[in-house]
Design a protein around this motif. Structure first.
Motif, PDB file in Angstrom:
ATOM      1  N   THR A 121       0.865  -1.186   0.000  1.00 38.08           N
ATOM      2  CA  THR A 121       0.000   0.000   0.000  1.00 38.08           C
ATOM      3  C   THR A 121       0.895   1.228   0.000  1.00 38.08           C
ATOM      4  N   SER A 122       0.385   2.319  -0.536  1.00 37.82           N
ATOM      5  CA  SER A 122       1.104   3.582  -0.423  1.00 37.82           C
ATOM      6  C   SER A 122       0.466   4.390   0.699  1.00 37.82           C
ATOM      7  N   THR A 123       1.124   5.473   1.067  1.00 42.72           N
ATOM      8  CA  THR A 123       0.579   6.328   2.122  1.00 42.72           C
ATOM      9  C   THR A 123      -0.061   7.549   1.483  1.00 42.72           C
ATOM     10  N   GLY A 158      -1.709  10.698   5.972  1.00 44.33           N
ATOM     11  CA  GLY A 158      -0.806   9.740   6.605  1.00 44.33           C
ATOM     12  C   GLY A 158      -1.410   8.347   6.690  1.00 44.33           C
ATOM     13  N   GLN A 159      -2.629   8.197   6.188  1.00 38.56           N
ATOM     14  CA  GLN A 159      -3.303   6.894   6.224  1.00 38.56           C
ATOM     15  C   GLN A 159      -2.895   6.044   5.022  1.00 38.56           C
ATOM     16  N   PRO A 160      -2.943   4.716   5.162  1.00 38.41           N
ATOM     17  CA  PRO A 160      -2.636   3.870   4.005  1.00 38.41           C
ATOM     18  C   PRO A 160      -3.725   3.960   2.940  1.00 38.41           C
ATOM     19  N   GLU A 171      -2.375  10.715  -4.249  1.00 35.62           N
ATOM     20  CA  GLU A 171      -1.227   9.842  -3.951  1.00 35.62           C
ATOM     21  C   GLU A 171       0.075  10.602  -3.695  1.00 35.62           C
ATOM     22  N   SER A 173       4.992   4.866  -4.697  1.00 35.03           N
ATOM     23  CA  SER A 173       4.229   5.881  -3.967  1.00 35.03           C
ATOM     24  C   SER A 173       3.066   6.451  -4.772  1.00 35.03           C
ATOM     25  N   ASN A 193       6.054  11.198   0.309  1.00 37.70           N
ATOM     26  CA  ASN A 193       5.856   9.901   0.967  1.00 37.70           C
ATOM     27  C   ASN A 193       6.698   9.864   2.235  1.00 37.70           C
ATOM     28  N   PRO A 194       6.465   8.870   3.082  1.00 40.81           N
ATOM     29  CA  PRO A 194       7.170   8.846   4.379  1.00 40.81           C
ATOM     30  C   PRO A 194       8.689   8.818   4.215  1.00 40.81           C
ATOM     31  N   GLU A 210       2.836   9.698  12.834  1.00 36.31           N
ATOM     32  CA  GLU A 210       1.511   9.533  12.239  1.00 36.31           C
ATOM     33  C   GLU A 210       0.967  10.869  11.778  1.00 36.31           C
TER      34      GLU A 210
END
Lengths: 510, 510
Positions: A6-8, A13-15, A72, A170, A320-321, A353
């Motif tokens: 999954t991407s964030t 910040g949720q999947p 995305e 991502s 992305n993270p 988070e």
């Protein structure tokens, strides 16, 4: 069992939804199919058709594509992603036009001299031909223009090379949507399926797919846009194959700026540089990262105006993270280095988070400290800028000498500044593009563009990833000696049936 | 203590005079001096002057140079080395002309569109600039044209790159003589000494000097002509540097020939191919090594005529003990492989002492055996040719598919042969130059020439080592954005003071 990922979603910040990554068999099949498609050959008109249908299909996705990409990447749908979409569509059309026009093959003909002594001269004709299937590795920061149907894919298809794309983990939804358009265009043109393949990648298959692609015997070249570590890993894998292949990796860049006091009002310069540094969250490969200026009142005005401009920018959403993690880590390291002062922004620990946000930062350091700490001359990908206070122009030049190759270099100066020429010479020596009294962000897609530069900006400084000459990366020349007309490609026949521009016995002719 | 070495005089097998190899300090000093010379810059007229003075100086050496080169290589002074000398001199003059004319920088200009929406278009201008100091590794088989002042050196100096040459250990006297001419030209032009350096290499310093050069931080590119093992070792060293550099390695090549019965009288074809295969003792990178033809009466005529022609050639003198040793070893292995028949020549053990001679050889094998033994498709550098007997044209194509990339591919066929096109397609797919009804030896120095090809013929198939476009190997493009006239290089100024051909807003103009 299939591998999934999954991407964030950056704004929350949720999947996001779950995607399936390509398995080893799919990678192999895509590469073999590309090899078969290459051997079958893709004619000129089919290539033009394919590029135009892809452009049309992308445009037809309308807001749906922009919304998906925005969700995305966290990049705003408008004007940012709308502009990127338009650029991507126009780029596909530009390459279609290039193929239709035909002169890009660089045809050179020289007539025989049968009576020349001591030896006759043969008839020689040369043109570019495609290398073979190309692997394309998309970038996280340009989900359209440097991704599935971006510049690498468009230029490779234009050259006649089938393409296998590794999707970026991502923005898998955007990738799938664009891939569907390209596949539809391939099918509508009646081309073999292997002309284009898309491999969704992520999770524990992400690096494996990257490796499997660049080492596959059917793949003959690769294009990459991303981090130096990723690019160099692929370049090394390409070089270590039994049959080495070219990997064109466009990597990191600090994009130095030299601002001389002759440039005029410091506030105006500061505003432009600050806006460029935080454009798209500072996540463009051409965002300026270092600004060199000479100590004094003008420097102080520049510094305070930049601090004000950057301090006023709202926190930016990051891609992305991993990008945010690297940014906050590098920023914290830079800001805590000896004699570095933080003029705007913050370097505290970001929450693990919630939304992937970061506050733009401005730092300041004296040149002596800059020059004694090589890590300050490394790229800090994200919305951060460092002002380097130099003693004089000699010191600016000595500081520039500490910087590695960069995509761009920028000079701000007045029209009669006696120091401008020396600074230009230094920037030319280490950059692919030099900008005067402007900002390096915003890469025009046109023939003179150079998007590349000395290592580590690019591992192949002779190339550009943007503009029509990007097609050269996927070609090699072939010379035909004393070849009868009916065995020559159309591009090289004496009657020039395509009417392309050629160099014939030293003269440009159509 | 200084490291010394001797070369072997091929016609006698006796050692020649003793030479001193460059030590580590000399390598380092030469590379640093090249870096300094590069930073100082070499202007256009100085480059022209340097190339022309070098050409003049080489010509002025007259027979002395030819006698020295002949003694060290065993190649005849006339016409072989005289021809090579003329080619080398003409090549230097060609590059001087290229620099004087100026269009080689590939200038592309596009005007700004200040009122374009949504964003104005900047003024963009692009040209090629030199990469930096170039390391040149000379070849044993062309002591002049691919050595100290050969094509790599001439094209690199033309581009504005200082050159550091590693001399070849098998013709150190020739190398020193040519280097003296280039150094004299550098000095006469008032250029910094570091513009050109020559490092005599041999003995236990040979490989060390090769490594020290390609890994030296001042060196920014390298050119090599020689064996695949040597070329790939250098290419890997170049790729593994902290700052990877391009290594252009022109390596081995089997130079396949397809002879179709439609080509006409087999005896005439056989004579031409045999002469090409043993030219310069079969020690040219473009000598044909494999001939594919279809079983039948025509094949038998070709085979017997070739056996007669090759059997009639006197033993050839080979370049050095290593070349002869590799040749006799590879020939013995090939000739003793399953189902290979020796039609001319011998494979016995050569005497370790005495002249470095070898008898030209012709072998014959059926395609099934050829295709099942990959070592038969490897280059056998020296005067040896293998005829591959194929069932039909399909079998010819399947056999060609077993061959790796090659510098050249040759097709002999009649004007209306329906199979010619398919064979051409296969040759184009794996060769840099395709010759029809001729021989691959004899590389014309001109713009359409491609001396390169897919791996392992060359590790950079996008390049050519011969002809004016060889200069591209030592350059990278730089783009100037919104740059005032007085900060632009002359090549890009609006008034085009050099009068060079440029692409201006899509139009060719002077």
């Amino acid at each position: 069992m299939a591998s999934t990922f999954t991407s964030t979603i950056p704004t929350t910040g949720q999947p996001g939804p779950t995607f399936r990554a390509a398995d080893r068999g799919e990678v192999d099949r895509a590469c073999r199919a590309a090899g078969e498609a290459f051997r079958a050959g893709v004619g000129r008109s089919a290539r033009t058709d394919l590029l135009e249908r892809t452009a049309e299909g992308l445009a037809a996705l309308g807001d749906r594509l922009l919304e998906q990409a925005s969700a995305e990447t966290g990049l705003p749908a408008s004007p940012r992603l709308a502009g990127e979409r338009d650029r991507t569509v126009n780029q596909l059309r530009m390459f279609a036009g290039l193929v239709r026009e035909g002169s890009w093959v660089e045809a050179i003909l020289e007539s025989s001299l049968p009576t020349r002594a001591p030896l006759p001269k043969p008839d020689l004709r040369r043109m570019l031909v495609p290398l073979g299937p190309v692997a394309v590795y998309g970038a996280s920061n340009f989900p359209l223009a440097y991704s599935v149907a971006g510049g690498d894919t468009a230029s490779a298809l234009a050259a006649g090379c089938p393409v296998v794309v590794k999707g970026h983990p991502s923005h898998p939804g955007t990738g799938a949507m664009v891939a569907e358009v390209v596949r539809g265009a391939v099918s509508a043109c009646g081309l073999p399926e292997g002309t284009f393949s898309y491999l969704p990648a992520g999770g524990d298959r992400d690096l494996a797919i990257a490796r499997e692609l660049v080492t596959h015997p059917s793949i003959k070249a690769a294009g990459f846009t991303g981090s130096p570590s990723g690019g160099m890993a692929l370049a090394r894998l390409g070089a270590e194959r039994p049959d080495p292949i070219p990997v064109y990796a466009e990597m990191g860049s600090v994009n130095p700026v030299v601002a001389l006091a002759s440039a005029g009002e410091a506030g105006a310069v500061a505003e432009k540089l600050a806006a460029s540094a935080v454009a798209s969250g500072g996540q463009m490969c051409t965002c300026p990262g270092l600004v060199f200026a000479v100590r004094g009142a003008w420097f102080e005005s520049l510094a305070s105006a930049m601090a004000k401009a950057i301090g006023a920018v709202s926190p930016v959403v990051m891609l992305n993270p991993r990008v945010r993690g690297s940014f906050t880590e590098k920023l914290a390291a830079n800001a805590s280095a000896a004699n570095v002062r933080l003029l705007a922004g913050e370097t505290g620990q970001k929450p693990a988070e919630g939304p992937l946000v970061a506050r733009p930062a401005l730092m300041r350091v004296a040149s002596a400290s800059f020059r004694s700490n090589a890590s300050l001359a490394e790229e800090c990908f994200g919305p951060a800028l460092m002002l380097v206070e130099c003693d004089d122009v000699e010191d600016v030049l000595a500081s520039l000498a500490c910087i590695e190759g960069s995509l761009t270099g920028t000079l701000w100066c007045g029209g009669t500044d006696p120091d401008a020429r020396r600074v230009m010479t230094s920037l030319v020596a280490r950059c692919g593009r030099v900008v005067v009294n402007g900002v390096p962000t915003g890469v025009e897609v046109c023939a003179p563009m150079v998007h590349g530069g000395p290592f580590p900006a690019c591992n192949r400084p002779e190339s550009t990833a943007v503009g029509p000459l990007a097609i050269r990366r996927w070609c090699r020349p072939v010379c035909f000696q004393n070849t009868p007309e009916d065995l020559l490609p159309e591009e090289l026949r004496s009657d020039n049936p395509l009417g392309i521009e050629r160099l014939v016995d030293g003269q440009r002719r159509r």
